[in-house]
Design an enzyme around this catalytic site. Structure first.
Site, PDB file in Angstrom:
ATOM      1  N   PRO A  87       0.723  -1.234  -0.089  1.00 34.54           N
ATOM      2  CA  PRO A  87      -0.067  -0.104   0.040  1.00 34.54           C
ATOM      3  C   PRO A  87       1.121   1.339  -0.044  1.00 34.54           C
ATOM      4  CG  PRO A  87      -0.346  -1.254   2.271  1.00 34.54           C
ATOM      5  CD  PRO A  87       0.506  -2.019   1.216  1.00 34.54           C
ATOM      6  N   GLU A 114       2.098  -7.946   8.733  1.00 37.57           N
ATOM      7  CA  GLU A 114       1.865  -6.520   9.099  1.00 37.57           C
ATOM      8  C   GLU A 114       2.782  -5.824   8.211  1.00 37.57           C
ATOM      9  OE1 GLU A 114      -0.510  -5.280  11.021  1.00 37.57           O
ATOM     10  OE2 GLU A 114      -1.141  -7.413  11.325  1.00 37.57           O
ATOM     11  N   ARG A 152      -3.310  -8.097 -20.641  1.00 38.64           N
ATOM     12  CA  ARG A 152      -4.384  -7.800 -21.719  1.00 38.64           C
ATOM     13  C   ARG A 152      -3.696  -6.777 -22.478  1.00 38.64           C
ATOM     14  NH1 ARG A 152      -9.362  -6.763 -20.726  1.00 38.64           N
ATOM     15  NH2 ARG A 152      -9.577  -5.046 -21.857  1.00 38.64           N
ATOM     16  N   ASP A 167     -11.049   0.953 -24.321  1.00 35.84           N
ATOM     17  CA  ASP A 167     -11.231   0.880 -22.974  1.00 35.84           C
ATOM     18  C   ASP A 167     -11.031   1.945 -22.242  1.00 35.84           C
ATOM     19  OD1 ASP A 167     -10.987  -2.030 -22.870  1.00 35.84           O
ATOM     20  OD2 ASP A 167      -9.065  -2.249 -22.049  1.00 35.84           O
TER      21      ASP A 167
END
Ligand code: ADE
Length: 242
Positions: A87, A114, A152, A167
């Site tokens: 993150p 963690e 893709r 897209d």
């Protein structure tokens, strides 16, 4: 392309990678995906992969040795990008997916617990990617997202009728609304212009819908989109209508 994924939960990948576009790309030999269990690169009897954080605090931290060991085993003497899913990484987007789609080979490390020992970040990872501002239980789902968005974009993976070019985000704008049969569903009709057979009119309608939708939902995307003079006139017009 060869994608190497390092994880503590290899089974998580079986379902998602054995369906649809990724499965087809693998079968056609356009991409090779290898999954490695980090736990297999431990040398102690109990195959320990995590330990308490120095300085105290909650949770366990992924130890550096098995992660370094697995990466070194995979890359040998080759110089391969090593991407840590976390993150704390740079925010993933279509452009980053396109950049990675240009790599011959790369390694994804799925963090867990963690956290991951900082030395992995500092001395092993060459890039850190986050798929969004929220915390997942591990990097596995993030790795699947990255693999899907990258694969893709490999030439030949999508058929000509599944082009990447239209897209959402590929053009820098959100995609226009799509309709298929029936023409009338519960009294909700397909816009007339799409039935007209007038390709120029259809293209214009779609472009304007893309612009309208982007302006309404994600106006910040317009700052970086490639816009024609006609697009700008249209945007100014819908702004004045608000
Ligand atoms: N691991 C946990 N949360 C994540 C996120 N948002 N992106 C990438 N890896 C993660």
């Amino acid at each position: 392309m060869h994608i190497h994924i390092l994880t503590l939960f290899p089974n998580m990948f079986t379902g998602p990678f054995n369906e649809s576009i990724i499965k087809r790309a693998v079968e056609r030999g356009l991409v090779d995906i290898s999954i490695y269990n980090i736990r297999d690169c431990t040398s102690d009897k109990h195959h320990i992969v995590d330990d308490y954080p120095y300085g105290g605090g909650p949770g366990m931290v992924l130890k550096p040795e098995p992660v370094f060991e697995t990466v070194e085993m995979v890359r040998g003497e080759r110089d391969i990008p090593v991407i840590l899913l976390t993150p704390q990484g740079r925010l993933f987007n279509q452009q980053i997916a396109a950049d990675i789609a240009g790599y011959e080979e790369f390694i994804l490390i799925c963090g867990h617990y963690e956290g991951v020992d900082e030395r992995v970040r500092e001395h092993l990872a060459t890039d850190e990617i986050s798929i969004g501002d929220y915390v997942l239980s591990g990097g596995e789902l993030a790795a699947m997202v990255v693999v899907d968005a990258v694969v893709r974009q490999i030439p030949g993976v999508l058929g000509s009728d599944e082009s990447v070019g239209e897209d959402s985000h590929a053009t820098g704008l959100l995609e226009y609304p799509q309709y298929t049969r029936p023409q009338d569903f519960k009294g909700w009709e397909v816009p007339e212009v799409l039935l007209s057979g007038n390709h120029a009119e259809v293209a214009r309608w779609r472009r304007e819908q893309s612009l309208r939708r982007t302006s309404k939902r994600r106006p910040e995307l317009l700052d970086r989109a490639i816009l024609s003079d006609k697009d700008r006139v249209f945007l100014a017009r819908i702004k004045s209508e608000e």
